[in-house]
Design a protein around this motif. Structure first.
Motif, short mmCIF file in Angstrom:
data_model
loop_
_atom_site.label_atom_id
_atom_site.label_comp_id
_atom_site.label_asym_id
_atom_site.label_seq_id
_atom_site.Cartn_x
_atom_site.Cartn_y
_atom_site.Cartn_z
N LEU A 11 64.22 34.17 50.00
CA LEU A 11 65.26 33.18 50.71
C LEU A 11 64.63 33.07 51.90
O LEU A 11 64.64 34.04 52.85
CB LEU A 11 66.64 33.60 50.67
CG LEU A 11 67.46 32.26 51.23
CD1 LEU A 11 67.33 30.92 50.42
CD2 LEU A 11 68.83 33.02 51.12
N ARG A 38 52.55 26.41 41.73
CA ARG A 38 53.99 26.67 41.59
C ARG A 38 54.87 25.77 40.71
O ARG A 38 54.23 24.57 40.30
CB ARG A 38 54.56 26.30 43.13
CG ARG A 38 54.49 24.78 43.58
CD ARG A 38 54.73 24.57 45.18
NE ARG A 38 54.54 23.13 45.54
CZ ARG A 38 54.81 22.78 46.71
NH1 ARG A 38 55.26 23.61 47.69
NH2 ARG A 38 54.58 21.73 47.16
N ALA A 40 58.34 23.97 40.14
CA ALA A 40 59.98 23.65 40.66
C ALA A 40 60.68 23.48 39.49
O ALA A 40 60.21 23.12 38.39
CB ALA A 40 59.99 22.58 41.72
N PRO A 87 62.54 22.62 52.03
CA PRO A 87 63.29 22.89 50.98
C PRO A 87 62.40 22.34 49.64
O PRO A 87 62.58 22.94 48.55
CB PRO A 87 64.42 21.84 50.75
CG PRO A 87 64.55 21.59 52.60
CD PRO A 87 63.33 21.64 53.07
N THR A 90 60.61 24.82 47.47
CA THR A 90 61.18 25.82 46.56
C THR A 90 60.61 25.68 45.18
O THR A 90 60.55 24.71 44.31
CB THR A 90 62.53 25.46 46.48
OG1 THR A 90 63.32 25.62 47.81
CG2 THR A 90 63.55 26.28 45.42
N LEU A 110 59.83 34.34 43.23
CA LEU A 110 60.46 32.86 43.37
C LEU A 110 60.73 32.73 44.96
O LEU A 110 60.95 33.70 45.89
CB LEU A 110 62.13 33.26 43.00
CG LEU A 110 62.85 32.06 43.15
CD1 LEU A 110 62.46 30.59 42.83
CD2 LEU A 110 64.41 32.37 42.77
N THR A 112 62.68 30.30 47.86
CA THR A 112 63.67 29.37 47.83
C THR A 112 63.77 29.03 49.33
O THR A 112 64.08 29.96 50.24
CB THR A 112 65.08 29.95 47.21
OG1 THR A 112 65.07 30.55 46.20
CG2 THR A 112 66.31 29.04 47.39
N SER A 114 66.18 27.17 52.01
CA SER A 114 67.58 26.62 51.83
C SER A 114 68.16 27.14 53.20
O SER A 114 68.14 28.25 53.68
CB SER A 114 68.46 26.87 50.72
OG SER A 114 69.69 26.35 50.83
#
Length: 115
Positions: A11, A38, A40, A87, A90, A110, A112, A114
């Protein structure tokens, strides 16, 4: 059996950076074109960047100037340095290795972005 193991996801706040790594088990790593893809949520998997055995790189437009792919043929590793993350970056990021019809994938890591 070729294995690709990704690491480095997590994150991060918008504008931040992450460095993804992929460790590969194939014996002749240098002949493989290595790529980062990737996926999403709700979208298809897409190419992010790739690097040939000779070091030629390719990036999709949304990441140009922000992401850098590199490889270390002595350590059988490929990295993706991601800066100025947004963002929309992600996704689950996958490592890929391709050579002469042989196509291998990691399990993904993963990322993320944010606040």
């Amino acid at each position: 059996q070729v294995q690709l193991v990704e690491s480095g996801g997590g994150l991060v706040q918008p504008g931040g950076s992450l460095r993804l790594s992929c460790a590969a088990s194939m014996i002749i790593f240098r002949v493989y074109t290595m790529g980062w893809y990737r996926q999403a949520p709700g979208k298809q998997r897409e190419l992010v960047a790739s690097v040939t055995g000779g070091g030629s790189t390719n990036y999709v437009d949304p990441v140009k100037g922000r992401f850098t792919i590199s490889r270390d043929n002595a350590r059988n590793t490929v990295h993706l340095q991601m800066n100025s993350l947004k963002p929309e970056d992600t996704a689950v990021y996958y490592c890929n290795a391709y050579y002469n019809g042989a196509d291998y994938w990691g399990k993904g890591t993963l990322v993320t972005v944010s606040s």
